[in-house]
Design an enzyme around this catalytic site. Structure first.
Site, short mmCIF file in Angstrom:
data_model
loop_
_atom_site.label_atom_id
_atom_site.label_comp_id
_atom_site.label_asym_id
_atom_site.label_seq_id
_atom_site.Cartn_x
_atom_site.Cartn_y
_atom_site.Cartn_z
N GLU A 17 43.86 47.93 45.48
CA GLU A 17 44.70 49.07 45.99
C GLU A 17 46.18 48.71 45.96
OE1 GLU A 17 44.45 51.69 47.21
OE2 GLU A 17 46.27 52.25 48.45
N CYS A 102 35.19 47.18 51.34
CA CYS A 102 36.23 46.70 51.50
C CYS A 102 36.38 46.24 53.10
CB CYS A 102 37.40 48.02 51.46
SG CYS A 102 38.81 47.58 52.05
N ASP A 208 37.50 34.31 43.41
CA ASP A 208 38.01 33.47 42.79
C ASP A 208 38.07 32.99 41.58
OD1 ASP A 208 38.48 32.94 45.60
OD2 ASP A 208 37.19 31.43 46.05
C1 LIG Z 1 45.85 43.86 47.04
C2 LIG Z 1 44.24 44.09 46.97
C3 LIG Z 1 43.61 45.41 47.21
C4 LIG Z 1 42.35 45.55 46.78
N1 LIG Z 1 41.71 46.81 46.66
C5 LIG Z 1 40.45 47.00 46.53
C6 LIG Z 1 40.01 48.20 46.04
O1 LIG Z 1 40.82 49.31 46.20
N2 LIG Z 1 38.57 48.26 45.85
C7 LIG Z 1 37.91 47.23 45.91
O2 LIG Z 1 36.43 47.37 45.67
N3 LIG Z 1 38.17 46.03 46.20
C8 LIG Z 1 39.44 45.76 46.52
N4 LIG Z 1 40.04 44.60 46.58
C9 LIG Z 1 39.11 43.26 46.49
C10 LIG Z 1 39.17 42.86 45.07
O3 LIG Z 1 38.71 43.85 44.25
C11 LIG Z 1 38.18 41.52 44.91
O4 LIG Z 1 37.01 42.01 45.20
C12 LIG Z 1 38.84 40.51 45.79
O5 LIG Z 1 40.27 40.13 45.42
C13 LIG Z 1 38.26 39.02 45.30
O6 LIG Z 1 38.24 38.86 43.94
P1 LIG Z 1 39.42 37.66 43.48
O7 LIG Z 1 39.20 36.64 44.23
O8 LIG Z 1 39.13 37.76 41.92
O9 LIG Z 1 40.79 38.34 43.91
C14 LIG Z 1 41.28 44.42 46.65
C15 LIG Z 1 42.00 42.99 46.86
C16 LIG Z 1 43.41 42.77 46.87
C17 LIG Z 1 44.07 41.43 46.75
#
Ligand SMILES: Cc1cc2nc3c(=O)[nH]c(=O)nc-3n(C[C@H](O)[C@H](O)[C@H](O)COP(=O)(O)O)c2cc1C
Length: 344
Positions: A17, A102, A208
């Protein structure tokens, strides 16, 4: 169906988002695209309301380089899931993903996102309603549980019993937010659940994961996992879906592209809204409303301030980056930012 077309291990840019909008997705496509994009999440009840649909549709705008792309939706009203899923098929998406993970307190208070973990019957009803209203494959993105990671056994079993086209598991609980390391140690048990209950469901792991090299490591260790989703890894390296280490020049080119795209969409969307208001006969996905409302909305479609959050991605890790970033942070418009870049 898109999920069958992807070669294992496929890579996905996580929905984020305020980040993975139509502009940023094009920046990532230029740097090195993942196999699949997701939109930011869109609320089904906003979509179902006359007032909110306009905004929802704007979030669902896509560019040709986005394809294939999955539309992600959230909410708690089963009828609204059905209505939204039906329309998304017409908008050209390759699939629909339901956000059941979320942790945002406003989203959870509204009964959506990770709150679905606490109302599994409702989650199932929303999934069934979305699935029966569309021919598109419907997938789910979720977490391990609400406050205990052990909840995954019952929660994921409930979801897998519905045979979603794909299941993305962010390997943390809602309570853990992103504050503890992702629980990779649970992958073998999750793989087993998937194989026992719904072998046709594609399993995607999230949490991660840094970059392409990291996904290959994980693939070697967990070959049954079908795909990997990278979120915050793009902040550290927008080329994370490739093995390329970008030069300073390449990062600056991406910044310029992002600024150009901002200008393009700011102009394009404003124009389409006014055209829509002027010609109410024209069939358009944008719901027609009062001119006053549209004009008001136009003035805040593209606020400049949030764009500044992206600067650190591009202006980082080179001599003078900190100083240049400080100057860019002082700007109030794309024009000003471009002038600073010309002099840099
Ligand atoms: C700024 C931000 C916005 C996010 N918005 C969404 C979203 O709209 N829908 C969703 O399923 N997850 C959302 N997430 C979660 C990410 O899709 C992901 O599951 C989470 O960051 C863990 O993955 P990572 O460790 O690779 O960042 C958001 C994460 C961040 C940091």
């Amino acid at each position: 169906m898109i999920w069958d077309e992807l070669k294992k291990p496929f890579l996905i840019l996580a929905p984020m988002e305020g980040v993975t909008d139509i502009m940023f997705r094009q920046v990532i496509a230029k740097a090195g695209r993942p196999d699949l994009f997701f939109t930011e999440f869109t609320n089904v009840s906003s979509y179902a309301s006359e007032k909110g649909r306009w905004n929802a549709l704007e979030r669902l705008e896509t560019a040709p380089t986005d394809s294939p792309i999955i539309a992600q939706i959230w909410g708690k009203n089963p009828e609204h899931f059905a209505m939204c899923a039906k329309d998304l098929e017409k908008l050209g998406f390759s699939g629909i993903d339901l956000n059941f993970g979320c942790p945002d307190k406003h989203v959870n208070k509204a009964g959506g996102g990770a709150a679905m973990i606490k109302t599994p019957e409702l989650a199932v009803e929303c999934f069934r309603n979305a699935s029966k209203s569309t021919n598109l494959p419907v997938s789910i993105k979720t977490r391990l549980g609400w406050d205990k990671k052990e909840e995954f056994e019952i929660w994921l079993k409930t979801l897998l019993s519905e045979h979603p086209a794909a299941l993305t598991v962010h390997l943390r609980t809602k309570k853990e937010m992103s504050k503890v390391p992702a629980h990779y140690e649970l992958i073998p048990e999750i793989v087993k659940l998937r194989s026992e209950i719904s072998p046709q469901t594609k399993l995607i792991i999230n949490g991660d994961i840094k970059d392409h090299a990291h996904t290959l490591e994980l693939h070697q260790k967990y070959p049954e996992v079908d795909g990997f989703m990278i979120g915050r890894g793009v902040f550290a390296n927008p080329y994370c879906f490739t093995d390329h280490q970008p030069t300073q020049e390449e990062l600056m080119e991406l910044l310029k592209l992002h600024l150009d795209l901002y200008e393009k969409y700011e102009n394009m969307l404003s124009r389409s809204i006014f055209a829509d208001v002027a010609n109410t006969e024209r069939p358009s996905p944008v719901t027609t409303g009062a001119r006053e409302r549209s004009e008001k909305a136009c003035s805040h479609i593209f606020p400049y301030e949030p764009l500044k959050h992206f600067f650190k991605i591009y202006v980082n890790n080179f001599p003078g980056a900190k100083e240049l970033r400080a100057k860019l942070m002082e700007t109030h418009s794309v024009k000003e930012a471009k002038e600073i870049l010309k002099k840099a």
